[in-house]
Design a protein around this motif. Structure first.
Motif, PDB file in Angstrom:
ATOM      1  N   VAL A   1      24.125 -23.372  39.002  1.00  0.00           N
ATOM      2  CA  VAL A   1      23.248 -23.819  37.912  1.00  0.00           C
ATOM      3  C   VAL A   1      24.050 -24.063  36.639  1.00  0.00           C
ATOM      4  O   VAL A   1      23.857 -25.079  35.955  1.00  0.00           O
ATOM      5  CB  VAL A   1      22.132 -22.785  37.670  1.00  0.00           C
ATOM      6  CG1 VAL A   1      21.383 -23.080  36.370  1.00  0.00           C
ATOM      7  CG2 VAL A   1      21.160 -22.768  38.844  1.00  0.00           C
ATOM      8  N   PHE A   2      24.964 -23.147  36.317  1.00  0.00           N
ATOM      9  CA  PHE A   2      25.745 -23.310  35.090  1.00  0.00           C
ATOM     10  C   PHE A   2      26.555 -24.595  35.110  1.00  0.00           C
ATOM     11  O   PHE A   2      26.530 -25.384  34.151  1.00  0.00           O
ATOM     12  CB  PHE A   2      26.672 -22.113  34.889  1.00  0.00           C
ATOM     13  CG  PHE A   2      27.601 -22.270  33.720  1.00  0.00           C
ATOM     14  CD1 PHE A   2      27.122 -22.196  32.422  1.00  0.00           C
ATOM     15  CD2 PHE A   2      28.961 -22.529  33.913  1.00  0.00           C
ATOM     16  CE1 PHE A   2      27.974 -22.355  31.334  1.00  0.00           C
ATOM     17  CE2 PHE A   2      29.811 -22.700  32.843  1.00  0.00           C
ATOM     18  CZ  PHE A   2      29.319 -22.617  31.545  1.00  0.00           C
ATOM     19  N   PHE A   3      27.272 -24.847  36.207  1.00  0.00           N
ATOM     20  CA  PHE A   3      28.105 -26.050  36.259  1.00  0.00           C
ATOM     21  C   PHE A   3      27.266 -27.315  36.410  1.00  0.00           C
ATOM     22  O   PHE A   3      27.678 -28.388  35.955  1.00  0.00           O
ATOM     23  CB  PHE A   3      29.139 -25.939  37.374  1.00  0.00           C
ATOM     24  CG  PHE A   3      30.373 -25.196  36.958  1.00  0.00           C
ATOM     25  CD1 PHE A   3      31.387 -25.844  36.277  1.00  0.00           C
ATOM     26  CD2 PHE A   3      30.502 -23.846  37.216  1.00  0.00           C
ATOM     27  CE1 PHE A   3      32.529 -25.168  35.865  1.00  0.00           C
ATOM     28  CE2 PHE A   3      31.631 -23.145  36.810  1.00  0.00           C
ATOM     29  CZ  PHE A   3      32.651 -23.805  36.127  1.00  0.00           C
ATOM     30  N   SER A   4      26.107 -27.216  37.016  1.00  0.00           N
ATOM     31  CA  SER A   4      25.223 -28.371  37.091  1.00  0.00           C
ATOM     32  C   SER A   4      24.746 -28.780  35.704  1.00  0.00           C
ATOM     33  O   SER A   4      24.716 -29.969  35.369  1.00  0.00           O
ATOM     34  CB  SER A   4      24.023 -28.061  37.991  1.00  0.00           C
ATOM     35  OG  SER A   4      24.428 -27.854  39.325  1.00  0.00           O
ATOM     36  N   LEU A   5      24.370 -27.801  34.891  1.00  0.00           N
ATOM     37  CA  LEU A   5      23.940 -28.093  33.524  1.00  0.00           C
ATOM     38  C   LEU A   5      25.115 -28.545  32.659  1.00  0.00           C
ATOM     39  O   LEU A   5      24.957 -29.380  31.764  1.00  0.00           O
ATOM     40  CB  LEU A   5      23.280 -26.860  32.921  1.00  0.00           C
ATOM     41  CG  LEU A   5      21.953 -26.440  33.550  1.00  0.00           C
ATOM     42  CD1 LEU A   5      21.503 -25.089  33.002  1.00  0.00           C
ATOM     43  CD2 LEU A   5      20.880 -27.492  33.291  1.00  0.00           C
ATOM     44  N   LEU A   6      26.278 -27.985  32.932  1.00  0.00           N
ATOM     45  CA  LEU A   6      27.468 -28.328  32.155  1.00  0.00           C
ATOM     46  C   LEU A   6      27.906 -29.763  32.404  1.00  0.00           C
ATOM     47  O   LEU A   6      28.201 -30.511  31.463  1.00  0.00           O
ATOM     48  CB  LEU A   6      28.607 -27.374  32.518  1.00  0.00           C
ATOM     49  CG  LEU A   6      29.954 -27.603  31.830  1.00  0.00           C
ATOM     50  CD1 LEU A   6      29.866 -27.200  30.359  1.00  0.00           C
ATOM     51  CD2 LEU A   6      31.051 -26.799  32.536  1.00  0.00           C
ATOM     52  N   VAL A   7      27.945 -30.165  33.657  1.00  0.00           N
ATOM     53  CA  VAL A   7      28.512 -31.461  34.036  1.00  0.00           C
ATOM     54  C   VAL A   7      27.468 -32.573  34.025  1.00  0.00           C
ATOM     55  O   VAL A   7      27.755 -33.710  33.675  1.00  0.00           O
ATOM     56  CB  VAL A   7      29.190 -31.355  35.422  1.00  0.00           C
ATOM     57  CG1 VAL A   7      29.722 -32.695  35.872  1.00  0.00           C
ATOM     58  CG2 VAL A   7      30.312 -30.323  35.367  1.00  0.00           C
ATOM     59  N   ARG A   8      26.250 -32.265  34.455  1.00  0.00           N
ATOM     60  CA  ARG A   8      25.144 -33.239  34.515  1.00  0.00           C
ATOM     61  C   ARG A   8      25.423 -34.383  35.482  1.00  0.00           C
ATOM     62  O   ARG A   8      25.300 -35.556  35.139  1.00  0.00           O
ATOM     63  CB  ARG A   8      24.826 -33.777  33.116  1.00  0.00           C
ATOM     64  CG  ARG A   8      24.459 -32.715  32.096  1.00  0.00           C
ATOM     65  CD  ARG A   8      23.194 -31.965  32.499  1.00  0.00           C
ATOM     66  NE  ARG A   8      22.927 -30.850  31.611  1.00  0.00           N
ATOM     67  CZ  ARG A   8      22.114 -30.906  30.550  1.00  0.00           C
ATOM     68  NH1 ARG A   8      21.511 -32.045  30.252  1.00  0.00           N
ATOM     69  NH2 ARG A   8      21.917 -29.838  29.806  1.00  0.00           N
ATOM     70  N   SER A   9      25.813 -34.038  36.694  1.00  0.00           N
ATOM     71  CA  SER A   9      25.966 -35.020  37.758  1.00  0.00           C
ATOM     72  C   SER A   9      25.011 -34.635  38.886  1.00  0.00           C
ATOM     73  O   SER A   9      25.089 -33.523  39.418  1.00  0.00           O
ATOM     74  CB  SER A   9      27.406 -35.032  38.291  1.00  0.00           C
ATOM     75  OG  SER A   9      27.478 -35.637  39.568  1.00  0.00           O
ATOM     76  N   ARG A  10      24.113 -35.534  39.246  1.00  0.00           N
ATOM     77  CA  ARG A  10      23.138 -35.226  40.289  1.00  0.00           C
ATOM     78  C   ARG A  10      23.829 -34.934  41.617  1.00  0.00           C
ATOM     79  O   ARG A  10      23.409 -34.042  42.362  1.00  0.00           O
ATOM     80  CB  ARG A  10      22.162 -36.393  40.454  1.00  0.00           C
ATOM     81  CG  ARG A  10      21.206 -36.575  39.275  1.00  0.00           C
ATOM     82  CD  ARG A  10      20.238 -37.709  39.539  1.00  0.00           C
ATOM     83  NE  ARG A  10      19.326 -37.887  38.416  1.00  0.00           N
ATOM     84  CZ  ARG A  10      18.387 -38.824  38.367  1.00  0.00           C
ATOM     85  NH1 ARG A  10      18.255 -39.672  39.389  1.00  0.00           N
ATOM     86  NH2 ARG A  10      17.597 -38.913  37.315  1.00  0.00           N
ATOM     87  N   LEU A  11      24.878 -35.684  41.909  1.00  0.00           N
ATOM     88  CA  LEU A  11      25.585 -35.487  43.166  1.00  0.00           C
ATOM     89  C   LEU A  11      26.251 -34.111  43.201  1.00  0.00           C
ATOM     90  O   LEU A  11      26.183 -33.400  44.215  1.00  0.00           O
ATOM     91  CB  LEU A  11      26.626 -36.586  43.368  1.00  0.00           C
ATOM     92  CG  LEU A  11      27.289 -36.648  44.745  1.00  0.00           C
ATOM     93  CD1 LEU A  11      26.245 -36.875  45.832  1.00  0.00           C
ATOM     94  CD2 LEU A  11      28.351 -37.745  44.782  1.00  0.00           C
ATOM     95  N   MET A  12      26.880 -33.735  42.103  1.00  0.00           N
ATOM     96  CA  MET A  12      27.516 -32.425  42.053  1.00  0.00           C
ATOM     97  C   MET A  12      26.472 -31.316  42.110  1.00  0.00           C
ATOM     98  O   MET A  12      26.691 -30.282  42.766  1.00  0.00           O
ATOM     99  CB  MET A  12      28.359 -32.295  40.785  1.00  0.00           C
ATOM    100  CG  MET A  12      29.083 -30.961  40.683  1.00  0.00           C
ATOM    101  SD  MET A  12      30.290 -30.932  39.348  1.00  0.00           S
ATOM    102  CE  MET A  12      30.731 -29.195  39.339  1.00  0.00           C
ATOM    103  N   THR A  13      25.347 -31.514  41.445  1.00  0.00           N
ATOM    104  CA  THR A  13      24.275 -30.527  41.502  1.00  0.00           C
ATOM    105  C   THR A  13      23.821 -30.312  42.940  1.00  0.00           C
ATOM    106  O   THR A  13      23.650 -29.172  43.385  1.00  0.00           O
ATOM    107  CB  THR A  13      23.079 -30.978  40.649  1.00  0.00           C
ATOM    108  OG1 THR A  13      23.473 -31.048  39.273  1.00  0.00           O
ATOM    109  CG2 THR A  13      21.914 -30.007  40.789  1.00  0.00           C
TER     110      THR A  13
END
Length: 232
Positions: A126-138
């Protein structure tokens, strides 16, 4: 629904994930559940942060926040909730353990509720998903967390209820730590709002995001191959 029915349902759902063992899945789950397996992913995330932040203060802030995710996700589980609730792992439950499939005789020594694997991995996801904001990475980071959750049930080390609470707590920790990160980041750097086909909205290069995803996928492939030989 009373507590006995909830416990019975928890056991029934666990049986679904714990039954049907094969030598192949035993090896794969055993390798996937190890924290050492995911060191390449952690290094890739660190590289992503270093490559896409301009100052040591910005890099340090991300690293500290990532450690805070683990500190709160793991610490609350291991040092507060587990000793307080004292729920035996399925593999050690005096009544239920005889119906649980065990791999390599690994039963776990501490308590079961709630899963630190679930909370740790989901907080980072969750932290890195919010940090980076890439749907694929999420997608891949959340899938990575859920994969770890599957291994804990397959190996008979956690009930589904342990996993669900761990996921909720990990999501909460990851979100709150990101809010702290964002608040502190505004004090040391300008607000980012990238509009580009080369970067995410928070300024992370898509090529570097693809690198993290590639490392994650390659790690999974290597782990599968290692899983073929780890169970004798």
């Amino acid at each position: 629904m009373d507590i006995n029915r909830i416990i019975e349902l928890d056991r029934d759902v666990l049986s679904f994930f714990n039954d049907g063992h094969t030598m192949f899945l035993d090896g794969v789950a055993f390798v996937f559940t190890s924290g050492l397996t995911w060191i390449p992913l952690y290094l890739a995330l660190f590289y992503l942060v270093v490559k896409n932040n301009e100052t040591m203060a910005q890099i340090g802030l991300v690293v500290v926040c990532a450690f805070l995710c683990i500190f709160f996700a793991d610490g609350i589980s291991e040092y507060i909730v587990k000793p307080w609730i004292e729920r035996p792992r399925p593999s050690n439950d005096p009544v239920f353990k005889y119906t649980v499939n065990i791999v390599n005789n690994v039963r776990g020594m501490d308590f079961s509720f709630f899963s630190a694997h679930a909370s740790n991995t989901m907080s980072i996801a969750v932290f890195f998903s919010l940090l980076v904001r890439s749907r694929l990475m999420t997608f891949f980071m959340v899938a990575w967390s859920l994969l770890n959750c599957w291994t804990r049930m397959y190996l008979g080390l956690h009930y589904p209820g342990d996993i669900m609470v761990g996921l909720v707590w990990g999501t909460t920790v990851g979100s709150l730590v990101y809010l702290l990160y964002y608040h502190l980041y505004l004090k040391i750097g300008a607000k980012l709002n990238y509009v580009s086909t080369q970067y995410t909205s928070t300024g992370y290069a898509l090529s570097d995001v693809d690198m993290v995803i590639t490392v994650l996928m390659l790690t999974c492939c290597v782990a599968v191959m290692c899983g073929l030989t780890v169970i004798q």
